[in-house]
Design an enzyme around this catalytic site. Structure first.
Site, short mmCIF file in Angstrom:
data_model
loop_
_atom_site.label_atom_id
_atom_site.label_comp_id
_atom_site.label_asym_id
_atom_site.label_seq_id
_atom_site.Cartn_x
_atom_site.Cartn_y
_atom_site.Cartn_z
N LYS A 34 -2.76 3.07 4.80
CA LYS A 34 -3.67 2.51 4.30
C LYS A 34 -3.85 1.44 5.50
O LYS A 34 -5.03 1.08 5.54
CB LYS A 34 -2.94 2.26 2.91
CG LYS A 34 -3.38 3.64 1.76
CD LYS A 34 -3.15 2.61 0.30
CE LYS A 34 -2.12 1.34 0.31
NZ LYS A 34 -0.29 1.92 0.19
N ARG A 109 -5.79 0.64 -7.98
CA ARG A 109 -4.79 1.15 -7.91
C ARG A 109 -4.11 1.50 -9.87
O ARG A 109 -3.45 1.63 -10.09
CB ARG A 109 -3.55 0.72 -7.22
CG ARG A 109 -3.61 -0.71 -7.75
CD ARG A 109 -2.18 -1.17 -6.63
NE ARG A 109 -2.23 -1.34 -5.08
CZ ARG A 109 -1.27 -1.55 -4.45
NH1 ARG A 109 -0.45 -1.81 -4.80
NH2 ARG A 109 -2.14 -1.76 -3.03
N ARG A 149 9.11 -0.93 8.35
CA ARG A 149 7.86 -1.91 9.01
C ARG A 149 8.27 -3.41 9.77
O ARG A 149 9.23 -3.85 8.98
CB ARG A 149 7.02 -1.91 8.00
CG ARG A 149 5.68 -2.87 8.21
CD ARG A 149 4.57 -2.50 7.66
NE ARG A 149 5.32 -2.49 5.65
CZ ARG A 149 4.19 -2.32 4.72
NH1 ARG A 149 3.15 -1.62 4.64
NH2 ARG A 149 5.11 -2.83 3.60
N ARG A 182 8.34 -8.00 5.63
CA ARG A 182 7.59 -8.48 3.86
C ARG A 182 9.44 -8.04 3.19
O ARG A 182 9.82 -7.63 2.84
CB ARG A 182 6.67 -7.69 3.74
CG ARG A 182 5.15 -7.61 4.00
CD ARG A 182 4.25 -6.59 3.99
NE ARG A 182 4.29 -5.71 2.37
CZ ARG A 182 3.26 -5.08 1.87
NH1 ARG A 182 2.74 -4.48 2.78
NH2 ARG A 182 3.94 -4.59 0.59
N ARG A 193 8.19 -0.26 -6.20
CA ARG A 193 6.63 0.12 -6.47
C ARG A 193 6.01 1.96 -6.03
O ARG A 193 5.17 1.89 -6.82
CB ARG A 193 6.48 -0.04 -4.70
CG ARG A 193 6.75 -1.17 -4.65
CD ARG A 193 7.60 -2.10 -2.79
NE ARG A 193 5.89 -1.87 -2.42
CZ ARG A 193 6.10 -2.17 -0.96
NH1 ARG A 193 6.70 -2.92 -0.31
NH2 ARG A 193 4.90 -1.46 -0.32
P1 AP5 Z 1 1.39 0.55 6.84
O1 AP5 Z 1 -0.19 1.05 6.86
O2 AP5 Z 1 1.34 -1.00 6.83
O3 AP5 Z 1 1.80 1.34 5.44
P2 AP5 Z 1 0.66 0.90 3.92
O4 AP5 Z 1 -0.20 1.74 3.15
O5 AP5 Z 1 -0.76 -0.42 4.14
O6 AP5 Z 1 1.99 0.45 2.89
P3 AP5 Z 1 2.28 -0.72 2.25
O7 AP5 Z 1 3.24 -1.49 1.60
O8 AP5 Z 1 1.28 -2.25 2.54
O9 AP5 Z 1 1.29 -0.57 0.70
P4 AP5 Z 1 1.77 -0.85 -0.78
O10 AP5 Z 1 0.27 -0.32 -1.29
O11 AP5 Z 1 2.66 -0.83 -1.14
O12 AP5 Z 1 1.63 -2.86 -0.50
P5 AP5 Z 1 0.06 -3.60 -1.02
O13 AP5 Z 1 0.09 -4.19 0.77
O14 AP5 Z 1 -1.18 -3.23 -0.65
O15 AP5 Z 1 2.25 1.30 7.32
C1 AP5 Z 1 3.77 1.63 7.03
C2 AP5 Z 1 4.94 1.82 8.55
O16 AP5 Z 1 4.40 3.39 8.34
C3 AP5 Z 1 4.14 0.82 9.49
O17 AP5 Z 1 5.82 0.45 9.94
C4 AP5 Z 1 3.40 1.58 10.31
O18 AP5 Z 1 3.58 1.31 11.15
C5 AP5 Z 1 4.20 3.04 10.08
N1 AP5 Z 1 3.41 4.25 10.56
C6 AP5 Z 1 1.75 4.01 9.79
N2 AP5 Z 1 1.30 5.04 10.14
C7 AP5 Z 1 1.89 6.41 10.31
C8 AP5 Z 1 1.99 7.47 11.05
N3 AP5 Z 1 0.34 7.84 11.02
N4 AP5 Z 1 3.13 8.03 10.98
C9 AP5 Z 1 4.06 7.24 11.96
N5 AP5 Z 1 4.39 5.87 11.40
C10 AP5 Z 1 3.03 5.02 10.96
O19 AP5 Z 1 0.72 -4.51 -2.28
C11 AP5 Z 1 1.84 -4.98 -2.42
C12 AP5 Z 1 1.97 -5.34 -4.01
O20 AP5 Z 1 1.28 -6.21 -3.74
C13 AP5 Z 1 1.78 -4.48 -4.62
O21 AP5 Z 1 3.24 -4.18 -5.21
C14 AP5 Z 1 1.82 -5.06 -6.26
O22 AP5 Z 1 2.56 -6.14 -6.74
C15 AP5 Z 1 0.67 -5.85 -5.10
N6 AP5 Z 1 -0.72 -6.07 -5.48
C16 AP5 Z 1 -1.26 -5.03 -4.63
N7 AP5 Z 1 -2.86 -4.83 -4.73
C17 AP5 Z 1 -2.90 -4.65 -5.66
C18 AP5 Z 1 -3.55 -4.12 -6.88
N8 AP5 Z 1 -4.39 -3.58 -6.50
N9 AP5 Z 1 -2.92 -4.04 -8.26
C19 AP5 Z 1 -2.12 -4.58 -8.64
N10 AP5 Z 1 -1.93 -5.17 -7.78
C20 AP5 Z 1 -1.16 -5.25 -6.82
#
Ligand code: AP5
Length: 239
Positions: A34, A109, A149, A182, A193
């Site tokens: 994402k 979410r 990552r 992270r 997660r």
């Molecule tokens: P990346 O683009 O970083 O993936 P992502 O989908 O953004 O993953 P996240 O881990 O950030 O998502 P998440 O939803 O778990 O965490 P968030 O920070 O939102 O890519 C991942 C890896 O893959 C990278 O190394 C990249 O290089 C590689 N990659 C990407 N595309 C590729 C491809 N096509 N081919 C190969 N490699 C590739 O949330 C964290 C925490 O915050 C949550 O657990 C929760 O506690 C809290 N939180 C956040 N939002 C909310 C909400 N709305 N409500 C409640 N709690 C929340």
């Protein structure tokens, strides 16, 4: 111009000619890409990425009251309560850079967050409704992406030690800063997660699917190909 930008713009020419992309929601499990896709799409559309994960981590780093609550919840792989996240997003949406649209990365979410956002947009006659695009990637690939990552703490470029490593191991290509991992990017927390995603976020996909504002793309492909497909999907959903 990079090959990614070229192919996104080629596929997205019609979208680019529209007045605004409006609010776009990128969905998908942890590690689906994402954030990576949001960074491609903001280059094309010139609208901001609003990542609730990044905003929460900034609060944690600054030691705000929200950050103190969020720290442990994030560390456990659970979701921060809706009211706290909604209030944080409400403040972010007041910034003038959101006028032509924005890319929501990781919000809404839960169904509660989706209802909150839908109501808010419905109350603004000039606002377009959200369109949601989910990035689909298989479990083993997600685990590899999460544990591999690394992020630049300065420019926030996302790397992966397996598939997208920096030129010099451990350091950002652009800033030269030491890359960080992270705290929640461990296998144990990833599993939690995923559990939260299946239980609370998967219903949000069904919510937008039922409204006819949902598309899914195959995320197990090169980054530029996925970005181009997202652009085409948004164009179709906006018709
Ligand atoms: P990346 O683009 O970083 O993936 P992502 O989908 O953004 O993953 P996240 O881990 O950030 O998502 P998440 O939803 O778990 O965490 P968030 O920070 O939102 O890519 C991942 C890896 O893959 C990278 O190394 C990249 O290089 C590689 N990659 C990407 N595309 C590729 C491809 N096509 N081919 C190969 N490699 C590739 O949330 C964290 C925490 O915050 C949550 O657990 C929760 O506690 C809290 N939180 C956040 N939002 C909310 C909400 N709305 N409500 C409640 N709690 C929340």
């Amino acid at each position: 111009m990079s090959s990614i930008a070229t192919s996104v713009q080629t596929a997205g020419r019609a979208v680019g000619s529209k007045t605004t992309p409006g609010p776009i929601l990128l969905m998908g499990p942890p590690g689906a890409g994402k954030g990576t896709q949001a960074k491609e799409l903001i280059k094309l559309w010139g609208v901001p990425q609003i990542s609730t994960g990044d905003l929460l981590r900034a609060n944690v780093a600054q030691g705000t009251p929200l950050g103190r609550i969020a720290k442990e919840i994030i560390g456990r792989g659970e979701l921060v309560p809706d009211t706290l996240v909604n209030d944080m997003v409400a403040v972010r949406l007041l910034k003038p850079d959101t006028i032509n649209g924005y890319i929501l990365d990781g919000f809404p979410r839960t169904i509660g967050q989706a209802d909150w956002l839908d109501d808010r947009l419905a109350a603004q006659p000039e606002a377009l409704p959200v369109v949601a695009v989910s990035i689909k990637v298989n479990y083993n690939q997600l685990l590899r992406r999460i544990t591999g990552r690394r992020n630049c703490p300065v420019c926030h470029t996302i790397y992966n030690v397996y598939v997208n490593p920096p030129k010099v191991e451990g350091f950002c290509d652009i800033e030269g800063a030491a890359l960080i991992q992270r705290d929640d990017d461990t296998e144990v927390v990833f599993k939690e997660r995923m559990r939260a995603y299946e239980a609370l976020t998967a219903p949000v996909m069904e919510h937008y699917r039922a409204l006819g504002r949902f598309a899914e793309v195959d995320g197990d492909r090169p980054i530029d190909k996925i970005a181009a497909e997202i652009v085409v999907a948004v164009e179709r959903l906006r018709r």
